[in-house]
Design a protein around this motif. Structure first.
Motif, PDB file in Angstrom:
ATOM      1  N   TYR A  25       0.809  -1.237   0.000  1.00  0.00           N
ATOM      2  CA  TYR A  25       0.000   0.000   0.000  1.00  0.00           C
ATOM      3  C   TYR A  25       0.836   1.278   0.000  1.00  0.00           C
ATOM      4  CZ  TYR A  25      -3.079  -3.625   1.900  1.00  0.00           C
ATOM      5  OH  TYR A  25      -3.740  -4.800   2.127  1.00  0.00           O
ATOM      6  N   ARG A  29      -5.243   1.031  -1.993  1.00  0.00           N
ATOM      7  CA  ARG A  29      -5.595  -0.179  -1.250  1.00  0.00           C
ATOM      8  C   ARG A  29      -6.951  -0.668  -1.721  1.00  0.00           C
ATOM      9  NH1 ARG A  29      -8.596  -1.851   3.165  1.00  0.00           N
ATOM     10  NH2 ARG A  29      -7.619  -3.474   4.456  1.00  0.00           N
ATOM     11  N   ILE A  46       6.382  -5.727  17.130  1.00  0.00           N
ATOM     12  CA  ILE A  46       6.605  -7.130  16.761  1.00  0.00           C
ATOM     13  C   ILE A  46       7.952  -7.246  16.056  1.00  0.00           C
ATOM     14  CG2 ILE A  46       5.778  -9.082  15.371  1.00  0.00           C
ATOM     15  CD1 ILE A  46       3.829  -8.382  17.577  1.00  0.00           C
ATOM     16  N   PHE A  70       5.685  -1.453   9.401  1.00  0.00           N
ATOM     17  CA  PHE A  70       4.940  -0.213   9.667  1.00  0.00           C
ATOM     18  C   PHE A  70       5.850   0.860  10.275  1.00  0.00           C
ATOM     19  CE2 PHE A  70       1.929  -3.814  10.107  1.00  0.00           C
ATOM     20  CZ  PHE A  70       1.138  -3.546   9.007  1.00  0.00           C
ATOM     21  N   PRO A  87       6.164 -18.648  16.691  1.00  0.00           N
ATOM     22  CA  PRO A  87       5.091 -18.834  15.719  1.00  0.00           C
ATOM     23  C   PRO A  87       5.185 -17.791  14.602  1.00  0.00           C
ATOM     24  CG  PRO A  87       4.251 -17.935  17.789  1.00  0.00           C
ATOM     25  CD  PRO A  87       5.679 -18.273  18.015  1.00  0.00           C
ATOM     26  N   ASP A 110       7.526 -14.650  14.771  1.00  0.00           N
ATOM     27  CA  ASP A 110       7.213 -13.392  15.459  1.00  0.00           C
ATOM     28  C   ASP A 110       7.440 -13.490  16.963  1.00  0.00           C
ATOM     29  OD1 ASP A 110       6.334 -12.384  13.048  1.00  0.00           O
ATOM     30  OD2 ASP A 110       4.195 -12.686  13.472  1.00  0.00           O
ATOM     31  N   GLN A 127       8.154  -9.961  25.093  1.00  0.00           N
ATOM     32  CA  GLN A 127       8.749 -11.305  25.131  1.00  0.00           C
ATOM     33  C   GLN A 127      10.266 -11.216  24.962  1.00  0.00           C
ATOM     34  OE1 GLN A 127       6.346 -12.971  21.927  1.00  0.00           O
ATOM     35  NE2 GLN A 127       5.398 -14.427  23.329  1.00  0.00           N
ATOM     36  N   ASP A 138       0.389 -10.005   3.876  1.00  0.00           N
ATOM     37  CA  ASP A 138       0.307  -9.207   5.107  1.00  0.00           C
ATOM     38  C   ASP A 138       0.983  -7.859   4.933  1.00  0.00           C
ATOM     39  OD1 ASP A 138      -0.990 -11.303   6.267  1.00  0.00           O
ATOM     40  OD2 ASP A 138       0.286 -11.389   8.051  1.00  0.00           O
ATOM     41  N   ARG A 156       1.163 -16.118   5.427  1.00  0.00           N
ATOM     42  CA  ARG A 156       1.130 -16.167   6.895  1.00  0.00           C
ATOM     43  C   ARG A 156      -0.234 -16.637   7.397  1.00  0.00           C
ATOM     44  NH1 ARG A 156       4.529 -13.247  10.360  1.00  0.00           N
ATOM     45  NH2 ARG A 156       2.787 -12.187  11.357  1.00  0.00           N
ATOM     46  N   PRO A 172     -10.988 -11.008   5.325  1.00  0.00           N
ATOM     47  CA  PRO A 172     -12.337 -11.234   4.810  1.00  0.00           C
ATOM     48  C   PRO A 172     -12.655 -10.486   3.516  1.00  0.00           C
ATOM     49  CG  PRO A 172     -12.383  -9.635   6.580  1.00  0.00           C
ATOM     50  CD  PRO A 172     -10.960 -10.100   6.463  1.00  0.00           C
ATOM     51  N   ILE A 228     -11.444  -8.795  12.999  1.00  0.00           N
ATOM     52  CA  ILE A 228     -10.786  -8.609  11.698  1.00  0.00           C
ATOM     53  C   ILE A 228     -11.759  -8.011  10.664  1.00  0.00           C
ATOM     54  CG2 ILE A 228      -9.632  -9.770   9.775  1.00  0.00           C
ATOM     55  CD1 ILE A 228      -8.359 -11.671  11.821  1.00  0.00           C
ATOM     56  N   ASP A 240      -4.542  -0.728   7.436  1.00  0.00           N
ATOM     57  CA  ASP A 240      -4.550  -2.181   7.246  1.00  0.00           C
ATOM     58  C   ASP A 240      -4.834  -2.888   8.572  1.00  0.00           C
ATOM     59  OD1 ASP A 240      -4.374  -4.477   5.769  1.00  0.00           O
ATOM     60  OD2 ASP A 240      -2.197  -4.610   5.818  1.00  0.00           O
ATOM     61  N   VAL A 241      -5.098  -4.182   8.463  1.00  0.00           N
ATOM     62  CA  VAL A 241      -5.341  -4.996   9.654  1.00  0.00           C
ATOM     63  C   VAL A 241      -4.242  -6.060   9.739  1.00  0.00           C
ATOM     64  CG1 VAL A 241      -6.982  -6.513  10.832  1.00  0.00           C
ATOM     65  CG2 VAL A 241      -7.821  -4.657   9.363  1.00  0.00           C
ATOM     66  N   ALA A 242      -3.645  -6.179  10.899  1.00  0.00           N
ATOM     67  CA  ALA A 242      -2.605  -7.198  11.091  1.00  0.00           C
ATOM     68  C   ALA A 242      -3.105  -8.221  12.108  1.00  0.00           C
ATOM     69  CB  ALA A 242      -1.314  -6.555  11.584  1.00  0.00           C
ATOM     70  N   ASP A 243      -2.915  -9.486  11.762  1.00  0.00           N
ATOM     71  CA  ASP A 243      -3.406 -10.577  12.600  1.00  0.00           C
ATOM     72  C   ASP A 243      -2.221 -11.196  13.347  1.00  0.00           C
ATOM     73  OD1 ASP A 243      -4.367 -12.909  13.646  1.00  0.00           O
ATOM     74  OD2 ASP A 243      -5.266 -13.660  11.800  1.00  0.00           O
ATOM     75  N   TYR A 244      -2.148 -10.955  14.643  1.00  0.00           N
ATOM     76  CA  TYR A 244      -1.063 -11.513  15.462  1.00  0.00           C
ATOM     77  C   TYR A 244      -1.611 -12.454  16.533  1.00  0.00           C
ATOM     78  CZ  TYR A 244       2.125  -7.984  13.494  1.00  0.00           C
ATOM     79  OH  TYR A 244       2.901  -7.230  12.659  1.00  0.00           O
ATOM     80  N   HIS A 287      -1.614 -15.441  16.750  1.00  0.00           N
ATOM     81  CA  HIS A 287      -0.760 -16.608  16.998  1.00  0.00           C
ATOM     82  C   HIS A 287       0.234 -16.340  18.131  1.00  0.00           C
ATOM     83  CE1 HIS A 287       0.985 -14.044  13.840  1.00  0.00           C
ATOM     84  NE2 HIS A 287       2.138 -14.309  14.405  1.00  0.00           N
ATOM     85  N   ILE A 288       0.392 -15.084  18.505  1.00  0.00           N
ATOM     86  CA  ILE A 288       1.310 -14.763  19.600  1.00  0.00           C
ATOM     87  C   ILE A 288       0.534 -14.842  20.914  1.00  0.00           C
ATOM     88  CG2 ILE A 288       2.737 -12.960  20.632  1.00  0.00           C
ATOM     89  CD1 ILE A 288       3.270 -11.940  17.801  1.00  0.00           C
ATOM     90  N   PRO A 306      -0.428  -8.604  21.126  1.00  0.00           N
ATOM     91  CA  PRO A 306      -1.406  -7.749  20.455  1.00  0.00           C
ATOM     92  C   PRO A 306      -2.154  -8.589  19.420  1.00  0.00           C
ATOM     93  CG  PRO A 306       0.760  -7.389  19.536  1.00  0.00           C
ATOM     94  CD  PRO A 306       0.920  -8.452  20.569  1.00  0.00           C
ATOM     95  N   LEU A 346      -4.517  -6.028  15.132  1.00  0.00           N
ATOM     96  CA  LEU A 346      -4.142  -4.616  15.030  1.00  0.00           C
ATOM     97  C   LEU A 346      -4.859  -3.956  13.867  1.00  0.00           C
ATOM     98  CD1 LEU A 346      -1.225  -5.106  16.583  1.00  0.00           C
ATOM     99  CD2 LEU A 346      -0.512  -3.335  15.040  1.00  0.00           C
TER     100      LEU A 346
END
Lengths: 752, 198
Positions: free
Chosen positions: A56, A61, A119, A132, A375, A378, A383, A447, A457, A603, B24, B43-47, B49-50, B54, B57
Motif C-alpha cells: 500500500y 488499497r 513485533i 509499519f 510462531p 514473530d 517477550q 500481510d 502467513r 475477509p 478482523i 490495514d489490519v494485522a493478525d497476530y 498466533h502470539i 497484540p 491490530l
C-alpha cells in the motif's frame, strides 16, 4: 535537554564509521525532501540502508469492493518510484550468521515498540524485520542499533545481503569445523566494499559446516561455502568447497561447484574476484535475469571459473584477506555455566515433548542448543526483554536466529533445561515442535509485502493451529516433514526446498479471482537444500489444509519402510502426485462457496489490486550515481556543520565531498583507485583534468582547480567565511563532475 | 514537558463475548467506511498466533488500534504515533479523545454491539519515548526525573476528567520498558461524559 537527540546521546557509543553513514543517509533524506536527489538513486540508497517498501505504499488499497486512494499527507512527496514518503515501510536489520547478544535483543525490542508495531519478525535469512516503520524514524533507529553494533547497511538493494551461517556452527555433532568466524570475516570484508557496489541484483552468501544437514543451505545461495579439511604435507589444512549461482526465485537453480577446495586464506580474495566478475558481466537492464545464477548459467561454470581465476590474479593485495586468520585460534564461545547432566529431574508434562523436538545435544558434553519456536517467526518486544534476561541467565550472548525463523539459545547446561523450559513457557515461547511439521516457515506474503499474491502467513497460521491440535496423534513419518510457504513465486518462504511447499497465485472463477497456492512436492531441506520440489498444480487457498491431509495420509499408507517423502514423491511421479490434488483443483462459483474468494485471515473479497512494484531487485542505478550521491550528502553535511558554527568540520566535509566526487568520476574508468586522497586526486588530474575532459566551456579548469587547491593547501584554521567559500566550491565541483560524467558516458572500463 | 513521540492508552474489557478473530472483518469495514475522524486507517494485522500479545491490530497512519491480550488483561489499546501536539497535556488529551472515541465505535458497532464493554475506571498509559521520557528509577530529589514530572502532569489532567480522587501510579517495570502508569478512578464515567469533559 531541548534539541538533544539520539545522535548526541549515542555519539560515544556508535562506531564512527557507522555514525557517519547514518548521518549521510539522513542528509540524503533531506536532499530528497528538497527534490535534489533523483528518486531512483534515493530508492536504491534507502534500500541499501535496509529501508524497504511495504504493501500500500503507492497510496492504493483494495478494500474488497474497489481500489481506493489512501490519503496520506503530502501525497506528492515520494521516497522512490511510486512510493509515498509518509507510507509506512519495512526496516530490515542484518544479523550476520544470526548471532545476537542479550544487549542487542534489548535494543531491538526497544526500537520495535517505539518505531514499529512492537513485533520483531525473524526472516528466512536470519535477519530481523520491523514493519509499519516511518522513514523519518529510521536514522534514529539505526543509531540506536549502531550503539550495540548492529548495522542495517546493505540489508536490501542490489548488494551483498546478510551472510547466513548454520545456527549450530561450533556446537554441531557433524560439522567439519566451526564456520562462524569465517562467515563473520566474510560479512565484514564485503560490507560496503567497493567491488560490491555495482551489482545488477542482490547477492546472498551462506556458510555451512557440514554437507549432509540443512545447515547453511549453500546449494540455494548465490555464493555458498561448505567447510572442508584436507591434508597437505602431513598437515591439516582448512578450507571450503565453494558453490556459486544457486538461488530460488521464480526459476530455482542449484549452485555449481566453483572450487572443490579453496584454502581459508583464499576465500576472501576469491569472493572479491567473483564480485568483480558479477559486477562487470552480470545483467543490469533486465532485473529478472540479473542474479548471478543467470550469469553462471549463461557462461557455463567452467568459463565463469576461468574468469574468476583470471580476475583473482589482477586483484591488488589487501591485508584484510588474511588478517582475520590470526584471530581464529582465539575464537571461542564461552558458556556461562559449567556442563551438567539431566539426571531424572522432575519436570512438567510439557517438558518431555518440548525436549524431544526443541533440544539438540551439543558435541560438547553437558550442553544443549534450545530452539525457541517462534510462531510465524514473530515475537513481541515484551517477550524479547524476558528472552534476553533468560539468555543472560543461562547462556550469556550465545543466541542466534535461524533460517527457519526461530531463535536458538546455545550452551545451555543440561540440568538447566527444565527450568529454562518453564521460563520460556511463561512468556508464551515454550511451544514444542521446532523443526517439525508444525514449525511452518512463511514469508510475509500479502500481510505486508508489495509482491504478495496470497496470504502465506494466514495459511501458515491455520496449518500450524490444525496440525498442533492433532500433533500427538500424527504418525512419526509426518512429524518431521517440512512445510514452507511463499506468498508468490519469488520463493522468500523457500517452498522449493520443503517436503510440502506452497506459493501463492490466483485463478479466475466467473467474474471473481480466487486465492490459490501452487503445490510443490518433494524438495529437500537436508544436504544443504539438496534438491528442489516438483510443482504439481494449484489449489484454492481454502482447500490447502485438506490437501495437506490427503497428501500426508497417502504417504503414510504407501511409503515403503524407511522411504523418505522425497523418495516417495520421486517413486510415484509427477502425474500421480498431481492426481492427489486433482479433486481440489475444481473451482466453485462465488455463489456456491463465497468463502473461497477471500484469503486466510482476510475477509475482503480477493483481489490482485494491491500488488505493487517490488523492491527486492532494488533500482538499477549506475555506480557513479550512487557514489556521487554520497559526495552530495557530504557537501550537505558540510552546510549543516557550518550552520552549527563548526567551520573546521564544514571545511573537512566539503573537501571530503570533492574527493568523493572525484573518486566517483575516476571509478567510471578505474575501479581500483582506492581511498587515498593523494591517489584519487592524481588519477583525477591525469584522466580528467589534464585531458580537459573536466573543463567547462567557459570556466575551463576552474572547478577542478578548487580540488587541487584545497588538497595541496589545507587551511589549518578555517573561519566561517573560508568554510563557506569551500562549500560553494565543492558544490560547483560536484556539478562539474556530473557534467563530465554525462559527457564521457560513464563507461566502466576495467583498467588495472 | 514536550509531547512524547508516541503514547498509548489501554482500557480493559469488562465484558468480551466475542472471539478476537471477529474484530478482523470489523476493522476492515472501519477502514472501508473511514469511520475514524481525522485519522487515516491503513490495514489490519493478525497476530493472534502470539500468546498474550497484540492479537489484532488496526494499523493507521496517526494511530494503531489493538485488541491487546498482553499480561493476560484483554483490553482495547490505542497507540498514538503522530501529531501528538506540543506538550504532554496536549498529547494526553489527543490520545484519550481518540481512544474514547474508538471505544464508543467498538461498543456501538453493528457487529460488536452487546458483545463487549470496556471499563473506564482503569487504564494503562504508556509514554513510548525513551529519549524524552526515559524509564529511570526516581533519584529521590525528583528534580530531574521525567517519570515523576510526567506522573504529576498526568494526575493533574486526568483528575479533571475522572474526578479528584483519581490515582495515577507509576508501574515499577523494567528500565528497558517504556515509562508506564496505571490510572484508577473511583467511578466509571461513561464514554460520552468523559468525551464531554475533554
Amino acid at each position: 535537554m531541548a534539541n538533544i537527540g539520539w545522535k548526541d546521546i549515542l555519539a560515544e557509543e556508535m562506531p564512527l564509521d557507522m555514525a557517519h553513514e547514518i548521518d549521510i543517509f539522513e542528509g540524503q533524506m533531506e536532499l530528497m525532501g528538497q527534490g535534489k536527489l533523483d528518486e531512483k538513486v534515493f530508492a536504491e540508497t534507502r534500500l541499501r540502508r535496509g529501508v524497504y517498501g511495504q504493501r500500500y505504499d503507492n497510496g492504493q488499497r483494495h478494500d474488497g469492493f474497489e481500489s481506493r486512494e489512501l490519503e496520506f499527507e503530502e501525497i506528492e512527496r515520494i521516497k522512490g518510484p511510486d512510493t509515498i514518503w509518509h507510507a509506512p515501510g519495512m526496516q530490515r536489520i542484518k544479523v550476520p550468521g544470526g548471532g545476537l547478544t542479550a544487549e542487542q535483543l534489548d535494543v531491538l525490542a526497544q526500537v520495535a515498540d517505539e518505531y514499529s508495531d512492537g513485533i520483531l519478525h525473524v526472516t528466512t535469512r536470519q535477519d530481523f524485520q520491523l514493519h509499519f516503520v516511518h522513514i523519518e524514524d529510521t536514522p534514529d533507529m539505526m543509531r540506536r542499533l549502531a550503539s550495540v553494533g548492529i548495522t542495517t547497511r546493505e540489508a536490501c538493494g542490489n548488494s551483498v545481503r546478510n551472510v547466513t551461517c548454520c545456527h549450530l556452527a561450533g556446537v554441531c555433532q557433524t560439522e567439519v569445523f566451526d564456520a562462524t568466524p569465517y562467515s563473520e570475516a566474510f560479512a565484514q570484508f564485503l560490507l560496503g566494499h567497493d567491488d560490491v557496489q555495482d551489482f545488477g541484483r542482490k547477492f546472498k552468501p551462506a556458510f555451512s559446516g557440514c554437507e549432509s544437514e540443512a545447515c547453511g543451505l549453500v546449494m540455494m545461495h548465490d555464493l555458498g561455502y561448505l567447510a572442508q579439511v584436507r591434508e597437505v604435507d602431513g598437515k591439516q589444512q582448512r578450507g571450503f568447497k565453494v558453490y556459486v549461482g544457486g538461488g530460488l526465485g521464480t526459476v530455482p537453480h542449484q549452485a555449481k561447484v566453483l572450487s572443490e577446495f579453496t584454502p581459508e586464506e583464499e576465500i576472501l580474495p576469491e569472493a572479491q574476484a567473483v564480485s568483480r566478475v558479477f559486477a562487470r558481466l552480470g545483467e543490469k537492464r533486465n532485473r529478472n535475469r540479473a542474479r548471478i545464477k543467470f550469469l553462471v548459467a549463461k557462461l557455463g561454470i567452467e568459463e565463469f571459473r576461468r574468469l574468476v581465476i583470471e580476475e583473482r590474479k589482477t586483484l591488488p593485495h589487501d591485508d584484510r584477506w588474511t588478517a582475520y586468520l590470526e584471530t581464529l585460534p582465539h575464537y571461542e564461545e564461552k558458556p556461562t555455566r559449567p556442563p551438567t547432566f539431566l539426571n531424572g529431574q522432575v519436570s512438567s508434562a510439557g517438558f518431555q515433548q518440548w525436549f524431544e523436538t526443541n533440544v539438540y545435544a551439543q558435541r560438547q558434553e553437558g550442553y544443549s542448543v534450545v530452539t525457541v519456536n517462534l510462531p510465524l517467526g514473530d515475537l513481541t518486544s515484551q517477550q524479547t526483554w524476558v528472552l534476553s534476561d533468560i539468555a543472560r541467565k543461562y547462556v550469556g550472548d550465545n543466541v542466534r536466529t535461524t533460517v527457519e525463523q526461530n531463535i536458538v539459545l546455545r550452551w545451555v547446561s543440561d540440568s538447566d533445561l527444565p527450568s529454562l523450559y518453564e521460563e520460556l513457557n511463561a512468556i508464551g515461547l515454550g511451544d514444542a515442535g521446532a523443526g517439525t511439521v508444525v514449525d511452518i516457515t512463511a514469508c510475509p506474503g500479502t500481510d505486508t509485502c508489495k509482491l504478495g499474491i496470497a496470504s502465506s502467513r494466514g495459511l501458515a497460521a491455520e496449518l500450524r493451529t490444525r496440525l498442533t491440535a492433532k500433533s500427538a496423534s500424527l504418525p512419526d513419518a509426518i512429524k518431521d516433514l517440512k512445510i514452507k510457504i511463499s506468498g508468490c513465486f519469488n520463493s522468500c518462504g523457500q517452498h522449493h526446498v520443503s517436503d510440502i511447499g506452497f506459493f501463492g497465485n490466483s485463478r479466475r472463477s466467473g467474474n471473481f479471482k480466487m486465492p490459490h497456492f501452487q503445490v510443490v512436492l518433494g524438495g529437500m531441506w537436508r544436504e544443504n537444500a539438496g534438491s528442489y520440489g516438483l510443482a504439481v498444480g494449484a489449489v484454492p487457498s481454502k482447500t490447502v489444509p485438506d490437501v495437506v491431509d490427503t497428501i500426508t495420509s497417502r504417504y503414510v499408507e504407501e511409503r515403503a519402510k524407511g522411504e523418505t517423502f522425497q523418495e516417495w514423491i520421486g517413486r510415484i511421479g509427477k502425474k500421480e502426485a498431481r492426481s492427489l490434488i486433482q479433486p481440489y483443483m475444481k473451482l466453485p462459483d462465488f455463489e456456491q462457496q463465497p468463502d473461497y474468494f477471500s484469503d486466510w485471515g482476510d475477509p475482503r473479497v480477493f483481489s490482485l489490486g494491491d500488488i505493487g512494484i517490488g523492491e527486492c531487485a532494488g533500482e538499477v542505478v549506475s555506480l557513479f550515481s550512487m557514489e556521487i550521491a554520497t559526495a552530495e550528502s557530504e557537501a550537505f553535511e558540510a552546510q549543516v556543520a557550518l550552520d552549527e558554527n563548526d567551520p573546521a568540520r564544514a571545511d573537512s566535509l566539503a573537501y571530503a565531498s570533492m574527493v568523493k566526487a572525484a573518486r566517483a568520476l575516476v571509478r567510471t574508468q578505474f575501479l581500483d583507485v582506492g581511498d587515498s586522497p593523494d591517489r584519487i586526486v592524481e588519477e583525477f588530474k591525469t584522466r580528467f583534468f589534464d585531458t580537459e575532459l573536466f573543463f567547462d566551456q567557459y570556466a575551463k579548469g576552474k572547478f577542478g582547480q578548487y580540488l587541487f587547491d584545497r588538497h595541496q593547501s589545507p587551511n589549518p584554521s578555517p573561519d566561517n567565511d573560508a568554510a563557506h567559500r569551500l562549500i560553494e566550491e565543492s558544490l560547483l565541483f560536484i556539478e562539474a563532475t556530473h557534467v563530465c560524467e554525462s559527457k564521457v558516458g560513464g563507461n566502466v572500463l576495467i583498467e588495472i | 514537558m514536550t509531547a512524547p513521540q508516541r503514547m498509548s492508552v489501554k482500557f480493559y474489557f469488562d465484558e468480551l463475548s466475542v472471539d478476537v478473530e471477529e474484530f478482523i472483518p470489523v476493522f476492515h469495514r472501519w477502514i472501508r467506511e473511514n469511520v475514524v475522524p481525522n485519522e487515516l486507517l491503513l490495514d489490519v494485522a493478525d497476530y493472534k498466533h502470539i500468546i498474550d500479545g497484540p492479537a489484532i491490530l488496526l494499523v493507521g497512519h496517526e494511530a494503531d488500534y489493538v485488541i491487546d491480550l498482553t499480561d493476560g488483561k484483554p483490553g482495547f489499546l490505542y497507540v498514538r504515533k503522530r501529531d501528538l501536539g506540543v506538550d504532554l497535556p496536549e498529547a494526553l488529551a489527543t490520545t484519550l479523545a481518540q481512544a474514547l472515541n474508538s471505544i464508543r465505535l467498538a461498543e456501538t458497532d453493528v457487529e460488536l454491539q452487546g458483545k463487549l464493554k470496556l471499563r473506564t475506571d482503569a487504564a494503562k498509559i504508556v509514554l513510548l519515548d525513551r529519549l524524552n521520557y526515559p524509564n529511570q528509577t526516581p533519584n529521590g530529589s525528583g528534580s530531574n526525573d521525567a517519570g515523576q514530572t510526567a506522573q504529576s502532569q498526568l494526575a493533574e489532567n486526568l483528575g479533571v476528567l475522572f474526578g479528584e480522587n483519581v490515582t495515577v501510579t507509576r508501574v515499577e517495570n523494567d528500565a528497558r520498558e517504556p515509562l508506564t502508569f496505571e490510572l484508577n478512578a473511583p467511578a466509571a464515567p461513561d464514554v460520552d461524559t468523559l468525551l464531554g469533559r475533554l
